[in-house]
Design a protein around this motif. Structure first.
Motif, PDB file in Angstrom:
ATOM      1  N   ARG A   7       0.844  -1.212   0.000  1.00 17.68           N
ATOM      2  CA  ARG A   7       0.000   0.000   0.000  1.00 17.68           C
ATOM      3  C   ARG A   7       0.867   1.246   0.000  1.00 17.68           C
ATOM      4  O   ARG A   7       2.027   1.234   0.451  1.00 17.68           O
ATOM      5  CB  ARG A   7      -0.981  -0.009   1.170  1.00 17.68           C
ATOM      6  CG  ARG A   7      -0.487  -0.325   2.572  1.00 17.68           C
ATOM      7  CD  ARG A   7       0.451   0.633   3.129  1.00 17.68           C
ATOM      8  NE  ARG A   7       0.362   0.772   4.575  1.00 17.68           N
ATOM      9  CZ  ARG A   7       0.981   1.720   5.243  1.00 17.68           C
ATOM     10  NH1 ARG A   7       1.790   2.566   4.623  1.00 17.68           N
ATOM     11  NH2 ARG A   7       0.850   1.820   6.546  1.00 17.68           N
ATOM     12  N   GLU A  43      -4.902   9.199   3.662  1.00 17.49           N
ATOM     13  CA  GLU A  43      -4.902   9.281   5.133  1.00 17.49           C
ATOM     14  C   GLU A  43      -5.150  10.729   5.557  1.00 17.49           C
ATOM     15  O   GLU A  43      -4.227  11.484   5.851  1.00 17.49           O
ATOM     16  CB  GLU A  43      -3.593   8.715   5.685  1.00 17.49           C
ATOM     17  CG  GLU A  43      -3.414   7.261   5.229  1.00 17.49           C
ATOM     18  CD  GLU A  43      -2.645   6.383   6.175  1.00 17.49           C
ATOM     19  OE1 GLU A  43      -1.703   6.878   6.815  1.00 17.49           O
ATOM     20  OE2 GLU A  43      -2.977   5.187   6.273  1.00 17.49           O
ATOM     21  N   LEU A 215       9.460   6.349  11.049  1.00 25.30           N
ATOM     22  CA  LEU A 215       8.303   5.725  11.692  1.00 25.30           C
ATOM     23  C   LEU A 215       8.644   4.410  12.402  1.00 25.30           C
ATOM     24  O   LEU A 215       7.744   3.658  12.773  1.00 25.30           O
ATOM     25  CB  LEU A 215       7.183   5.522  10.661  1.00 25.30           C
ATOM     26  CG  LEU A 215       6.531   6.835  10.203  1.00 25.30           C
ATOM     27  CD1 LEU A 215       5.556   6.593   9.057  1.00 25.30           C
ATOM     28  CD2 LEU A 215       5.797   7.521  11.355  1.00 25.30           C
TER      29      LEU A 215
END
Ligand code: GLU
Length: 280
Positions: A7, A43, A215
């Motif tokens: 994704r 998002e 992240l």
């Protein structure tokens, strides 16, 4: 073994820069090498900064760079909607599961309370660890909706959260030390990034997450959510961060050139993408 599904998950809070483009391009290459599916998810839960125009522009900019996706807000697919602000009922379900499993708690403490409870003055560069003494004694299992309050995940202090990154090899973070009780629900009525991304990556059957190295600690938090939800986590591939000409990390808020600006200056997308093949 389940089929590979990748994704790309851009946030439309500004125009995308080349660092985003590179991460998404790597995700696309990893999916293409396996002859498999790639989806795009918008998002957009940071309502203050995300704008519909940025969402439209990000699709145009990524297509210009040569990216294609099999499922997404503009092409549909079996896991629609692919826009986070349209998936709230889904996040409520996940919130309910976390309440029932007694791993999250309602937290009324303000940022100020948290800062005052910390012994040393908080250094903005460091992760602010939620002070364990502000945790409630019990979990409330009977709450039926998150309401207008923050909710936090109670982390298992001292536990090492380890995984094998597909690029970096073994990575480990210690709960309570590298990160503390983290937000899963915001008092403005929306899930946190951590909850939404795990809920969606599970629901959309993602087998590998490609994201930036910045992240890594978030990935450790998310592994706790997967475990609490009794879901198996995907694999992870963390990309090195792209630095601008001044050696600074590219960010939407800095002066880094957007993909859109590079296009307007007449750059050729194939040339921009060429050096990235070495990172695969
Ligand atoms: N929307 C997030 C971002 O743009 C995605 C991070 C992730 O890959 O989970 O930073």
């Amino acid at each position: 073994m389940a089929a590979y599904r990748g994704r790309i998950a851009p946030t439309p809070s500004g125009h995308l820069h080349l660092g985003h483009g590179r991460t998404f391009w790597i995700a696309q290459q990893r999916a293409a090498q396996r002859g498999s599916q790639l989806l795009l998810r918008n998002e957009d839960l940071d309502l203050e900064h995300c704008k519909p125009q940025f969402a439209a522009d990000m699709l145009t900019d990524l297509r210009w760079l040569g990216l294609r996706w099999d499922e997404g807000p503009d092409v549909g697919g079996p896991f629609a909607p692919y826009v986070q602000s349209q998936r709230l009922s889904h996040y409520h379900d996940v919130w309910r599961q976390l309440v029932a499993r007694q791993v999250i708690y309602l937290c009324r403490h303000s940022r100020r309370d948290v800062q005052q409870a910390l012994r040393a003055p908080h250094d903005e560069q460091q992760e602010m660890i939620f002070p364990p003494k502000l945790r409630p004694r019990d979990f409330d299992r009977n709450c039926s909706s998150p309401g207008e309050t923050n909710w936090r995940f109670r982390v298992p202090d001292g536990r090492a959260i380890s995984f094998v990154d597909q690029r970096m090899g073994p990575v480990s973070r210690t709960a309570g030390l590298d990160f503390g009780d983290f937000l899963v629900w915001r008092k403005d009525g929306f899930p946190s990034y951590e909850l939404a991304v795990v809920a969606d990556d599970c629901a959309m059957r993602i087998s590998e997450v490609v994201r930036g190295e910045d992240l890594l600690t978030s990935t450790a938090r998310q592994l706790l959510l997967y475990a609490a939800l009794h879901e198996s986590p995907p694999q992870f591939f963390h990309c090195p961060l792209l630095l601008d000409e001044q050696g600074r990390r590219m960010a939407k808020r800095s002066q880094s050139k957007s993909i859109r600006q590079l296009r307007a200056e007449g750059h050729n997308p194939a040339e921009l993408v060429r050096p990235w093949a070495a990172l695969m």
